[in-house]
Structures are given as structure tokens and as C-alpha cells.
Design an enzyme around this catalytic site. Structure first.
Site, PDB file in Angstrom:
ATOM      1  CD  GLU A 264      89.943 -14.691  16.689  1.00  0.00           C
ATOM      2  OE1 GLU A 264      89.624 -14.640  17.889  1.00  0.00           O
ATOM      3  OE2 GLU A 264      89.421 -15.454  15.862  1.00  0.00           O
ATOM      4  CE  LYS A 396      86.086 -13.171  38.043  1.00  0.00           C
ATOM      5  NZ  LYS A 396      87.068 -12.462  38.833  1.00  0.00           N
ATOM      6  CG  ASP A 472      86.910 -10.132  36.198  1.00  0.00           C
ATOM      7  OD1 ASP A 472      87.753 -10.671  35.454  1.00  0.00           O
ATOM      8  OD2 ASP A 472      86.815 -10.372  37.415  1.00  0.00           O
ATOM      9  CG  HIS A 570      90.709 -17.046  10.150  1.00  0.00           C
ATOM     10  ND1 HIS A 570      91.334 -16.639  11.303  1.00  0.00           N
ATOM     11  CD2 HIS A 570      89.393 -17.050  10.413  1.00  0.00           C
ATOM     12  CE1 HIS A 570      90.427 -16.433  12.236  1.00  0.00           C
ATOM     13  NE2 HIS A 570      89.241 -16.678  11.719  1.00  0.00           N
TER      14      HIS A 570
END
Ligand code: ADP
Length: 585
Positions: A264, A396, A472, A570
């Protein structure tokens, strides 16, 4: 035979045609056949041509004036006519040569053009990016001065220069049997005893089976033995993610260079700017509030009463010591801290919490829980263990239990950003930041019914650092729970900013942390592997760094929003510079 079976390596250049073009080599031109240099030949024949024309015209004019027939040709006129014809043929040939050369050169110039365009675009971008302030002060980081032009231009990718695996005849047989289904793809590692070769064969078989090319997904340059049985099954290559560095991030008086793996645009630059604002303001303070990984099995009884009996038994402090001894047998590092129970009818959810040293700890806590469940079976033989994880853990998935009780490391990180730093580095004001934080991160998130999402983009930073350091990445769900608070302090002059993150799940041993790239990033942070001073110190420090990086990210993005810079930055750093349709084609 053994040697034949092994995968061999050789440079890819010999396998693939490459488009290497050198300035020195190349391009034999048709004009090279001329005895004189082209410009000299041109000068001679041009002179000859016009002299002959002038001579003939003036002679013919004279003949017309004196009524001499034009058919009477003198010796000098014959020479002039010959010179005219010769130079005419040359000039015709000259323009012909030029035309032919332009045809011959066209394909090459296209190759150059594509390179040149990129280079020009690069130069423009660099020029546009050139800033008058040091890196970190604004979103647009300055780039080093342009290097001198390289003497050799190559279209070939650096990646192609690496050796590639070449498949042998025997490999070909195995590929065919995998494609035919006689050799299971998953068994290649154990059958061949060579993980790299297994990956190469699986990859080739996959391409043939699917008819889809995996070109672009690299195979070479990765240690496939290091992931066997631990990180990834049935590998066919690896995905490359760039790693950027934000920092130095000053936390608790220590500087950290924070590795962030991301695709990104803007993210690293933005976090870097936040780091700069924090550094110039004297640094941040990151405090660990608790450290405990959780696992919650679900057990079922015949009646709710029996489930309640076990709940009361587990929560009785007199029983805790016995259960802790049983739990702690599973590991040198796992130490039971507590058990919290929740009942749903006949079903009981037992949320065990334990320290896990420098490991993130999911395996460790699961082993301890299994020990306790086995032990409880003696006093509660009617207990049915329905699942070692009953989602009350909660792993998660967004869950209030983690937000309220915490999971992994709970950290609060704060900094006071001086008013002039807010103005000069962050290009906004304390007042606008405080107001925007209230409207967006607090009220806006409340309106959205957020669960732990009272922040601007904590998960951006958490995920990038997690990928870089071998955590993770799926645990970014709860690890990104964060409330960002902003307040004007010192008579409204300065900004107090804090991030409170109750469930940062990180480790510096186990899982992906031991892989070469990830391990290098942990090393950069000074938290690689098991802490030598005290078990858990490295993973706790990593958690404080994650919170610090989130603080920097929050500060910068909120400032960009407050200053209305978001869309602008951006457009500059993200997708605006590339033609997406071209990229996909
Ligand atoms: P996780 O529990 O995070 O899935 P693993 O169980 O895969 O991690 O890795 C932890 C392993 O590392 C355990 O076998 C543990 O004994 C070992 N280990 C070595 N040093 C440490 C340490 N300082 N902290 C935690 N575990 C450690």
C-alpha cells in the site's frame, strides 16, 4: 544417477531469450558500407549535384541565346551530365538508405523508448518528489540524487539473473505421474527428500494441470526446508512483498527502525512522518499492561447444573494451584494465570490464560489446556470435550471478550506532540486533530457499532509489521483492536495522543519468526528469537513497538485527514502514476 536426480541450476539467460541491449553493440547501419563517413559523402555529392546542374543550365541558356542546337554537346558538358547522373543516383540512394535505416531501427527504438519513457517518468517523479525538508517531515520523502546514467541499458529483470531450477528427465516422469494422479502432490517432499525439488515438480505439474502459467511467482531463492512441517504445505513458490522502514521510532528512550511489509503506497511514508513527529517531541512511552495468551475449549454436560459445578470448581482459588501444576507441565514457558468460565445451558466455555515466554503461544496454551482437560476427566467423567477451541478464546475473529479482557499483550502507548511540531511536521493544528479524533475515531466508530475499531487505521500498521516480522497476519483482527485518544494539553498548546491496544498477539520464536527474511526484520528491531535476559522480554518489547508504530500511523493519517491531504497524497503515491489497464495486460 544420484547426480542426475538432483535439480541442477544454471543461469536463466541460457533458458530464456532476453532482450538485453547494449549501447556499444547493436545496429549495423546500411550507411556503414560507404567508404567515407556519411556526412563527408553527402557533402561531396551535394556539391557535385548542384555544380553540375548550375553548369548545365548556364550552358544551355547560352546555347538558346546563340541559337546553337542543344544536341551539340561539348566534352565538358558530357562530364557535367555524368556528374549530374552520378550525384542524382547517390542522393536518391541516400534518401533510400535513410528510409531503410529507419525501418531497420524501428523495433530497437521501441525497446529503447519503453525504457526511456520509464526513465523519463522516473526523473519527473524524482523531480516532483524532491523536497526541501528532511524525510519524515512530510508525506513526500525526498529521494537521493539521480545516479549518473548507466553505460549499459538492459530490459532484463534482475530476478532473471538468478539461477533457476532445471528439471531432469526423472523429474519429468514424476511430473507426469502427479498430473495423472498416481503420485499425490502432498507426498513429494517425503518421497523425494528434497523440498526444493518437490516444489519445482509440484509447480510444473500444477501449471500443466491448470493450463495457467506461474511465471512471476518465483521458485528459486527460498529455503523450502525451513517451512517444512511448520509454515506452509505444498509450496510452489513464494510471494514477494516489499519491506519499507519507518523510523527511527523513539519509544521508552530507545530508537527502533520499524520494518513494514506492504504494497500500500503511502503507508510507510505516513508512518515515517508520525515517527518523526514523535521523535521531535521527545518520544513515546509504551507500557505493557498484561501478557497472557488464551484458549477456551467448550465442554458439555448432561445438565446445566453439572456445567455450573465445573465452573465453580475451576473458579475456586483453592483448586487453582493444582490446575496450574498440571497446566504448566506442558512447557518451560507456559504458566497458567487464570481460568474464566462462561456458561450457555449445559455447555461450558473455559477461557484459560497463560504466559508464553517469547512465543505467541497458541500451541503452548493448547497443550496446557489439553493437560487440564485430561486431568478434569477424573473428577468430571461425564464431561464431554466438544472442541479444544470453543471460540470464547477468541482467535482471529472480532470479539468483545478480547477487547475487554485482552489477549496476548495489552499495551498503552502515549506521546505529547508539541504544538509547533503539529504545525510544521504534521501540517495541521492541535485543535483540528482533537476535534477530528472525537468525530471520527470515537463518535463515528460508535455510530458504526465498532468493536475495538476506535482508531483510524491501526490494522494497516499492525498487518505490515506482522508480515515483516513473521507473525500470524490473520491475528491482525484482534491485534488491531485499538482506541485512539487525543487531547489538548499544556493550555491547549500541545497534543496528548494515546493508543490503547488490549490484544496484540506477537512472538519472536516459533511459527514464521524463524524464517530468514522475517528473522532479519526481528533482528533489525533487536528482538530476534528468545530473550537471553528473561523469557518473554523480546515478544513484550515487540508488542510495545507495534503499539508505538500504530501511534505514529494514527498521528500521521489523522493529520493528513485534518489537513485534507489524504486524497492528494494517495494520488501521488498510490495508483495514479501507473496505467492499471497496461499493468494488467
Ligand atoms: P506458538 O506457541 O507461538 O505456536 P511454538 O510452540 O511453535 O509457538 O514455539 C514455541 C517453542 O519455542 C516451544 O517449543 C518452546 O519450548 C520454544 N522456546 C524456546 N525459547 C522460548 C522462549 N524464550 N519463549 C517461548 N518459547 C520458547
Amino acid at each position: 544417477m544420484e547426480a542426475r536426480r538432483r535439480s541442477s541450476t544454471k543461469p536463466v539467460q541460457s533458458l530464456k531469450p532476453t532482450k538485453t541491449v547494449s549501447v556499444d553493440e547493436d545496429l549495423t547501419k546500411a550507411s556503414d558500407a560507404l567508404p567515407l563517413p556519411l556526412h563527408l559523402s553527402n557533402a561531396v555529392f551535394f556539391t557535385l549535384f548542384f555544380s553540375a546542374v548550375y553548369f548545365l543550365l548556364s550552358h544551355w541558356r547560352e546555347k538558346i541565346r546563340t541559337s546553337t542546337p542543344l544536341s551539340v554537346v561539348t566534352y565538358s558538358e558530357i562530364i557535367a551530365i555524368l556528374a549530374f547522373v552520378a550525384s542524382f543516383i547517390y542522393l536518391l540512394g541516400f534518401f533510400g538508405i535513410d528510409f531503410v535505416q529507419s525501418l531497420i531501427l524501428r523495433p530497437q527504438t521501441e525497446v529503447w523508448n519503453s525504457e526511456d519513457d520509464d526513465e523519463v517518468a522516473d526523473v519527473l517523479l524524482r523531480k516532483e518528489d524532491a523536497r526541501k525538508v528532511p524525510c519524515g517531515q512530510a508525506l513526500d520523502c525526498s529521494l537521493p540524487p539521480l545516479p549518473p546514467p548507466a553505460p549499459i541499458v538492459t530490459v532484463q529483470k534482475v530476478l532473471d539473473e538468478k539461477p533457476v531450477t532445471v528439471l531432469t528427465e526423472e523429474d519429468e516422469e514424476i511430473i507426469k505421474s502427479v498430473v495423472a494422479g498416481t503420485t499425490p502432490s502432498y507426498s513429494l517432499e517425503s518421497k523425494l527428500g528434497d523440498c526444493k525439488r518437490a516444489a519445482a515438480i509440484r509447480r510444473e505439474a500444477l501449471q500443466r494441470l491448470t493450463g495457467k502459467s506461474l511465471e512471476g511467482l518465483p521458485l528459486d531463492g527460498f529455503d523450502y526446508e525451513s517451512i517444512l512441517g511448520q509454515c506452509c504445505e505444498m509450496p510452489v513458490g513464494y510471494v514477494q512483498i516489499p519491506v519499507g522502514i519507518a523510523g527511527p521510532l523513539l519509544i521508552n528512550g530507545r530508537e527502533y527502525s520499524v520494518p513494514m511489509a506492504t504494497t500500500e503506497g503511502c503507508l510507510v511514508a505516513s508512518t515515517n512522518r508520525g515517527c518523526k513527529a514523535i521523535h521531535l517531541s521527545g518520544g513515546a512511552t509504551s507500557t505493557l499492561l498484561r501478557d497472557g495468551m488464551t484458549r477456551a475449549p467448550v465442554v458439555r454436560f448432561g445438565t446445566a447444573k453439572r456445567a455450573a459445578d465445573l465452573k465453580l470448581y475451576l473458579e475456586d482459588p483453592d483448586n487453582f494451584d493444582t490446575l496450574a501444576v498440571v497446566f504448566n507441565r506442558s512447557s518451560r514457558f507456559g504458566r497458567l494465570q487464570g481460568i474464566k468460565c462462561a456458561i450457555a445451558g449445559k455447555n461450558l466455555y473455559l477461557r484459560f490464560t497463560c504466559t508464553t515466554g517469547d512465543a505467541m503461544g497458541m500451541n503452548m496454551v493448547s497443550k496446557g489446556v489439553q493437560n487440564v482437560l485430561d486431568f478434569l476427566q477424573t473428577d468430571f467423567p461425564d464431561m464431554d470435550v466438544m472442541g479444544i477451541s470453543g471460540n470464547f478464546c477468541s482467535d482471529k475473529k472480532p470479539a468483545a471478550v478480547n477487547w475487554i479482557e485482552g489477549r496476548g499483550k495489552s499495551v498503552v502507548c502515549e506521546a505529547i506532540i508539541k504544538g509547533d511540531i503539529v504545525r510544521k511536521v504534521l501540517k495541521t493544528t492541535v485543535e483540528s486533530l482533537v476535534e477530528l479524533n472525537m468525530l471520527k475515531n470515537l463518535t463515528g466508530s460508535a455510530m458504526a457499532g465498532a468493536l475495538g475499531g476506535f482508531n483510524a487505521h491501526a490494522s494497516n500498521i499492525v498487518t505490515a509489521v506482522y508480515i515483516a516480522t513473521g507473525q500470524d497476519p490473520a491475528q491482525n483482527v484482534e491485534s488491531s483492536h485499538c482506541i485512539t485518544m487525543m487531547e489538548a494539553v499544556n493550555d491547549g498548546q500541545d497534543l496528548h495522543i494515546s493508543v490503547t491496544m488490549p490484544s496484540i498477539e506477537v512472538g519472536t520464536v516459533g511459527g514464521g519468526t524463524q524464517l530468514a527474511s522475517q528473522s532479519a526484520c526481528l533482528n533489525l528491531l533487536g528482538v530476534k528469537g528468545a530473550s537471553k535476559e528473561s523469557a518473554g522480554a523480546n515478544s513484550r518489547m515487540l508488542a510495545t513497538v507495534v503499539a508505538g508504530a500504530v501511534l505514529a500511523g494514527e498521528l500521521s493519517l489523522m493529520s493528513a485527514l485534518a489537513a485534507g491531504q489524504l486524497v492528494k497524497s494517495h494520488m501521488k503515491y498510490n495508483r495514479s502514476n501507473k496505467d492499471v489497464s497496461k499493468a494488467s495486460s
